[in-house]
Write a protein that holds these residues in place. Sequence first.
Motif, short mmCIF file in Angstrom:
data_model
loop_
_atom_site.label_atom_id
_atom_site.label_comp_id
_atom_site.label_asym_id
_atom_site.label_seq_id
_atom_site.Cartn_x
_atom_site.Cartn_y
_atom_site.Cartn_z
N VAL A 128 25.52 -58.58 -37.81
CA VAL A 128 24.36 -57.83 -37.32
C VAL A 128 24.59 -56.38 -37.73
O VAL A 128 25.67 -55.84 -37.48
CB VAL A 128 24.23 -57.92 -35.78
CG1 VAL A 128 22.94 -57.25 -35.32
CG2 VAL A 128 24.28 -59.36 -35.31
N VAL A 129 23.59 -55.78 -38.38
CA VAL A 129 23.76 -54.40 -38.86
C VAL A 129 22.59 -53.54 -38.37
O VAL A 129 21.51 -53.55 -38.97
CB VAL A 129 23.86 -54.36 -40.41
CG1 VAL A 129 24.02 -52.92 -40.89
CG2 VAL A 129 25.02 -55.22 -40.90
N PRO A 130 22.79 -52.83 -37.25
CA PRO A 130 21.73 -51.94 -36.77
C PRO A 130 21.64 -50.68 -37.60
O PRO A 130 22.65 -50.16 -38.07
CB PRO A 130 22.19 -51.61 -35.34
CG PRO A 130 23.68 -51.75 -35.37
CD PRO A 130 23.97 -52.86 -36.36
N ILE A 131 20.40 -50.19 -37.79
CA ILE A 131 20.21 -48.85 -38.35
C ILE A 131 20.23 -47.89 -37.16
O ILE A 131 19.42 -48.02 -36.23
CB ILE A 131 18.87 -48.75 -39.11
CG1 ILE A 131 18.84 -49.77 -40.27
CG2 ILE A 131 18.65 -47.33 -39.63
CD1 ILE A 131 17.53 -49.78 -41.07
N LEU A 132 21.19 -46.97 -37.16
CA LEU A 132 21.36 -46.03 -36.04
C LEU A 132 20.21 -45.01 -36.08
O LEU A 132 19.74 -44.66 -37.16
CB LEU A 132 22.70 -45.32 -36.15
CG LEU A 132 23.94 -46.21 -36.34
CD1 LEU A 132 25.21 -45.35 -36.34
CD2 LEU A 132 24.01 -47.29 -35.29
N ARG A 133 19.84 -44.60 -34.89
CA ARG A 133 20.35 -45.05 -33.60
C ARG A 133 19.58 -46.24 -33.03
O ARG A 133 20.14 -47.10 -32.38
CB ARG A 133 20.18 -43.91 -32.57
CG ARG A 133 20.99 -42.69 -32.74
CD ARG A 133 20.56 -41.65 -31.71
NE ARG A 133 19.17 -41.30 -31.86
CZ ARG A 133 18.44 -40.65 -30.94
NH1 ARG A 133 19.01 -40.31 -29.78
NH2 ARG A 133 17.19 -40.33 -31.14
N ALA A 134 18.25 -46.26 -33.25
CA ALA A 134 17.43 -47.16 -32.45
C ALA A 134 17.78 -48.64 -32.65
O ALA A 134 17.64 -49.44 -31.71
CB ALA A 134 15.95 -46.91 -32.73
#
Length: 209
Positions: free
Chosen positions: A74-80
């Motif tokens: 899982v790779v979130p785009i920071l921040r949201a």
Amino acid sequence: MENIIILDHPLIQHKISMLRDKNTGTNEFRALIEEIAMLMGYEALRDLPLEDVEVETPIEACMTPMLAGKKLAVVPILRAGLGMVNGILSLVPSAKVGHIGLYRDEVTHEPHEYFCKLPSPIELRTIVVTDPMLATGGSAVAAIDFIKKHGGKHIKFMCIIAAPEGLERLHKAHPDIQIYVGHLDRCLNDAAYICPGLGDAGDRIFGTK
Ligand code: PRP
Ligand code: URA
């Protein structure tokens, strides 16, 4: 369109409407983002590969399917995007988590990279990139460019609200990735915010501004 999947389940739509409400406070907003990510993840992960493994039940041994291959990333785009991670992890607790730090310049709306770290070996994993908002598409395109440059191949992008402009830009730049959208909104305004949207997702998740 192939590889664009709008997840219009009534539970997702209901929760997105609650997110949009400017009177929804930080605590409830965070919980809703996580719940929507979980509901979207359930659909988006329906093609995960399986392999039969031997398991002994109290009655007898049998061959039965389990998730195959390297663990999901899982790779979130920071921040949201961080707000969506636990929703996916509640479905696949053994997933690895990478991070891509990007912020949009307030004037040009172009993304700027400030931190990136991916689990290895990235090329063997299914990668789910999370970001609640797909506006101009600049951040999503830059994040997928980065992942591909580092060898990522099996990529899914998951956003809660998309603008038509961003969806088209992302699909054009990366037609091979599957894009999962909770709701396709009307347009962008002059400040490149999604209309009607929900405002600034990062600020609403983290209570900043
Ligand atoms: C927001 C949002 C996306 C990006 C979308 O992040 O979470 O990453 O904007 O816009 P785009 O499609 O036009 O690139 P922002 O840059 O505000 O950073 P933040 O999450 O740290 O608040
Ligand atoms: N980023 C957000 O958080 N909201 C928008 O509407 C556009 C970009």
